[in-house]
Design a protein around this motif. Structure first.
Motif, PDB file in Angstrom:
ATOM      1  N   GLU A 217       0.822  -1.217   0.000  1.00  0.00           N
ATOM      2  CA  GLU A 217       0.000   0.000   0.000  1.00  0.00           C
ATOM      3  C   GLU A 217       0.851   1.262   0.000  1.00  0.00           C
ATOM      4  OE1 GLU A 217      -3.548   1.975  -0.278  1.00  0.00           O
ATOM      5  OE2 GLU A 217      -3.350  -0.214  -0.131  1.00  0.00           O
ATOM      6  N   ARG A 221       1.172   3.955  -3.243  1.00  0.00           N
ATOM      7  CA  ARG A 221       0.749   5.343  -3.131  1.00  0.00           C
ATOM      8  C   ARG A 221       1.728   6.302  -3.786  1.00  0.00           C
ATOM      9  NH1 ARG A 221      -3.642   7.769  -2.460  1.00  0.00           N
ATOM     10  NH2 ARG A 221      -2.516   9.505  -1.539  1.00  0.00           N
ATOM     11  N   ARG A 227      -2.719   6.266  -7.763  1.00  0.00           N
ATOM     12  CA  ARG A 227      -3.555   7.252  -7.070  1.00  0.00           C
ATOM     13  C   ARG A 227      -4.723   7.685  -7.949  1.00  0.00           C
ATOM     14  NH1 ARG A 227       1.587   9.465  -6.052  1.00  0.00           N
ATOM     15  NH2 ARG A 227       1.113  11.366  -7.221  1.00  0.00           N
ATOM     16  N   GLY A 230      -6.928   4.371  -8.261  1.00  0.00           N
ATOM     17  CA  GLY A 230      -7.275   3.766  -6.978  1.00  0.00           C
ATOM     18  C   GLY A 230      -6.581   2.426  -6.820  1.00  0.00           C
ATOM     19  N   ALA A 231      -6.036   2.197  -5.633  1.00  0.00           N
ATOM     20  CA  ALA A 231      -5.287   0.964  -5.383  1.00  0.00           C
ATOM     21  C   ALA A 231      -6.152  -0.270  -5.596  1.00  0.00           C
ATOM     22  CB  ALA A 231      -4.713   0.979  -3.963  1.00  0.00           C
ATOM     23  N   ASP A 232      -7.399  -0.193  -5.183  1.00  0.00           N
ATOM     24  CA  ASP A 232      -8.270  -1.355  -5.310  1.00  0.00           C
ATOM     25  C   ASP A 232      -8.467  -1.740  -6.771  1.00  0.00           C
ATOM     26  OD1 ASP A 232     -10.243  -3.301  -4.115  1.00  0.00           O
ATOM     27  OD2 ASP A 232     -11.592  -2.166  -5.411  1.00  0.00           O
ATOM     28  N   TRP A 233      -8.633  -0.734  -7.638  1.00  0.00           N
ATOM     29  CA  TRP A 233      -8.881  -1.042  -9.050  1.00  0.00           C
ATOM     30  C   TRP A 233      -7.626  -1.588  -9.734  1.00  0.00           C
ATOM     31  CZ3 TRP A 233     -12.298  -2.788 -11.919  1.00  0.00           C
ATOM     32  CH2 TRP A 233     -12.264  -2.681 -13.325  1.00  0.00           C
ATOM     33  N   TYR A 246      -7.766   6.124 -17.901  1.00  0.00           N
ATOM     34  CA  TYR A 246      -8.737   6.756 -17.007  1.00  0.00           C
ATOM     35  C   TYR A 246     -10.009   7.124 -17.780  1.00  0.00           C
ATOM     36  CZ  TYR A 246     -10.736   9.992 -13.581  1.00  0.00           C
ATOM     37  OH  TYR A 246     -11.568  10.625 -12.690  1.00  0.00           O
ATOM     38  N   ARG A 305      -7.032  14.147 -11.842  1.00  0.00           N
ATOM     39  CA  ARG A 305      -6.662  14.389 -10.451  1.00  0.00           C
ATOM     40  C   ARG A 305      -7.767  15.090  -9.675  1.00  0.00           C
ATOM     41  NH1 ARG A 305      -2.104  15.653 -13.160  1.00  0.00           N
ATOM     42  NH2 ARG A 305      -2.389  17.872 -12.899  1.00  0.00           N
ATOM     43  N   THR A 308      -9.993  12.469  -8.152  1.00  0.00           N
ATOM     44  CA  THR A 308      -9.328  11.420  -7.388  1.00  0.00           C
ATOM     45  C   THR A 308      -8.502  12.069  -6.290  1.00  0.00           C
ATOM     46  OG1 THR A 308      -7.329  11.415  -8.756  1.00  0.00           O
ATOM     47  CG2 THR A 308      -9.164  10.034  -9.495  1.00  0.00           C
ATOM     48  N   ASP A 309      -7.760  11.229  -5.569  1.00  0.00           N
ATOM     49  CA  ASP A 309      -6.851  11.778  -4.554  1.00  0.00           C
ATOM     50  C   ASP A 309      -5.412  11.750  -5.054  1.00  0.00           C
ATOM     51  OD1 ASP A 309      -6.395   9.077  -4.508  1.00  0.00           O
ATOM     52  OD2 ASP A 309      -6.426   8.880  -2.326  1.00  0.00           O
ATOM     53  N   ALA A 310      -5.242  11.905  -6.376  1.00  0.00           N
ATOM     54  CA  ALA A 310      -3.894  11.850  -6.949  1.00  0.00           C
ATOM     55  C   ALA A 310      -3.035  13.019  -6.499  1.00  0.00           C
ATOM     56  CB  ALA A 310      -3.971  11.830  -8.480  1.00  0.00           C
TER      57      ALA A 310
END
Length: 448
Positions: A217, A221, A227, A230-233, A246, A305, A308-310
């Motif tokens: 994780e 990051r 970012r 998303g890490a999950d994707w 994207y 961005r 997202t939280d990029a």
């Protein structure tokens, strides 16, 4: 050696010249000929280059011309970064799609098709002039949509035209750095098309380290693409996607984010300000260019961005350089016989199973004095291959449409794209682009 730069009045030309200034090995580029349709833009960029060269010993000479044949004659390398229709055309590429509720973007979706449809005939004519005036020259294509344009130019130039992009090497660089590895000491398993590819393996000392990165994780990051998506994707995909994916994976969010000012409209304002400032204060050309470049780089893919939280673009990443370094490394490898490996846009052959042999793909290649050799890749899983096959079919249909002037095929190119929702919409897209972009209307004078 002589380097011809097509689109020589373009804003990013100083990046290429700056890379040449740092290159001291022999043989090297000794003369740069800038070609553009705008003499005003050429003069502005020449001011920037003169100031870049100040203090350097034996900088490459610079000539400017608005005559294509003059630029091409006796060139050893041709760098093509033209923009048919200018930034006004790009803004129309974006706006026509957005007004129909679709993604408006320079290379992806309807905007990329519209850009390709008007650019392919021009690029092929350029290739014909290269073949006539500089048949031994290597053409390095950065004109977007890079894969489509490279494939069209190959019809004339064959293996002597190579497409480049800085997105894949940036992704590899960030992934390696997140693991504390030297990017020069990893082998990327990157496969796809230009602006549509995945890093689904990263080998270091004989071991694939990408699964470890995806599972970490903290390290993940540090990778901007992780970012953004998303890490999950990215874990679900089992790969790190090119940032331009994207627009496929988060289409709704992308359209919402750019329904205000588009990237093209933003750049049009920035560049008009830059060229006007250089005309007014030519002695400050370099300072004006540096200021405008920082603004441009900082806002790259801002729409991704924003949703997202990029966060902001990493300063070190901005300073690492991009396509100019790839272009110089490619020229050095060919001219000096310096073996290297690079991710390039080249003819597929049998490198990527499931795609036509003549298709241009974006994959790792071995490069040396003999040219470029694509390296075999692992088969793409179905969740990736299906999208690549569909978009490649769109590109090839667009090439045929542009070279034949067939409105029927142009509609088909739009309709077959996964980001276009109906054939009726495809017809409205072509009509809208024809109405707003004279260069496209000249290719398709008949109604759809």
């Amino acid at each position: 050696m002589r380097l011809a730069v097509l689109g020589g009045g373009g804003f990013r030309v100083p990046l290429v010249y700056g890379a040449l200034l740092r290159d001291r090995a022999k043989p090297r580029v000794e003369e740069v000929v800038l070609y553009d349709v705008s003499e005003d833009r050429l003069e502005a960029i020449r001011h920037v280059l003169r100031q870049l060269a100040a203090g350097h010993d034996d900088p490459p000479a610079v000539r400017i011309t608005t005559d294509l044949d003059t630029a091409l004659r006796d060139a050893a390398f041709v760098f093509s970064a033209i923009r048919v229709g200018g930034l006004a055309g790009r803004t129309a590429d974006e706006r026509v799609a957005l007004e129909l509720g679709l993604l408006g973007q320079e290379t992806t979706g309807p905007g990329g098709i519209a850009y390709g449809l008007r650019t392919v005939p021009v690029a092929v004519r350029v290739a014909e002039r290269v073949a006539a005036l500089a048949p031994r020259a290597w053409v390095i294509n950065f004109t977007n949509p890079a894969g489509m344009i490279t494939e069209a130019m190959r019809r004339v130039l064959g293996d002597r035209v190579i497409g480049i992009c800085d997105s894949p090497i940036g992704l590899v660089r960030r992934a390696a750095a997140a693991l504390g590895l030297d990017p020069a000491r990893v082998s990327p398993d990157y496969v796809g098309l230009n602006h549509l590819g995945w890093l689904h393996g990263l080998v270091h000392e004989g071991r694939d380290v990408l699964p470890g990165l995806l599972a970490d994780e903290t390290a993940l990051r540090q990778v901007e693409e992780a970012r953004i998506f998303g890490a999950d994707w990215v874990r679900t995909l089992g790969a790190l996607p090119n940032e331009y994916l994207y627009y496929y994976y988060f289409t709704h969010e992308s359209v919402a984010a750019i329904s205000g000012q588009t990237r093209g409209e933003s750049l049009l304002g920035q560049q008009e300000e830059f060229y006007a400032a250089v005309r007014a204060r030519p002695g400050q050309a370099l300072a004006e260019w540096v200021r405008a470049r920082r603004q441009r780089d900082a806002t790259y893919m801002a729409e991704a961005r924003d949703f997202t939280d990029a966060g902001e673009r990493d300063a070190a990443d901005l300073e690492a350089g991009g396509y100019e370094g790839i272009a110089l490394a490619l020229m050095a490898a060919i001219a000096r016989g310096e073996p290297t490996s690079m991710i390039l846009n080249v003819r597929n052959g049998t490198a990527v199973p499931g795609l036509p042999e003549e298709a241009v793909v974006e994959i790792p290649c071995a490069v040396d004095g003999a040219g470029v050799r694509p390296l075999a890749t692992r088969p793409l899983p179905g969740r990736f291959l299906g999208l690549v096959q569909q978009v490649k079919a769109v590109e090839q249909t667009a090439i045929e449409a542009a070279l034949t002037g067939s409105s029927r095929l142009a509609v088909a190119a739009f309709a077959l794209h996964p980001l276009v929702d109906s054939v009726a919409t495809a017809r409205r897209l072509l009509d809208g682009y024809r109405a707003r972009i004279p260069e496209l209307a000249a290719v398709f004078p008949e109604p759809s």
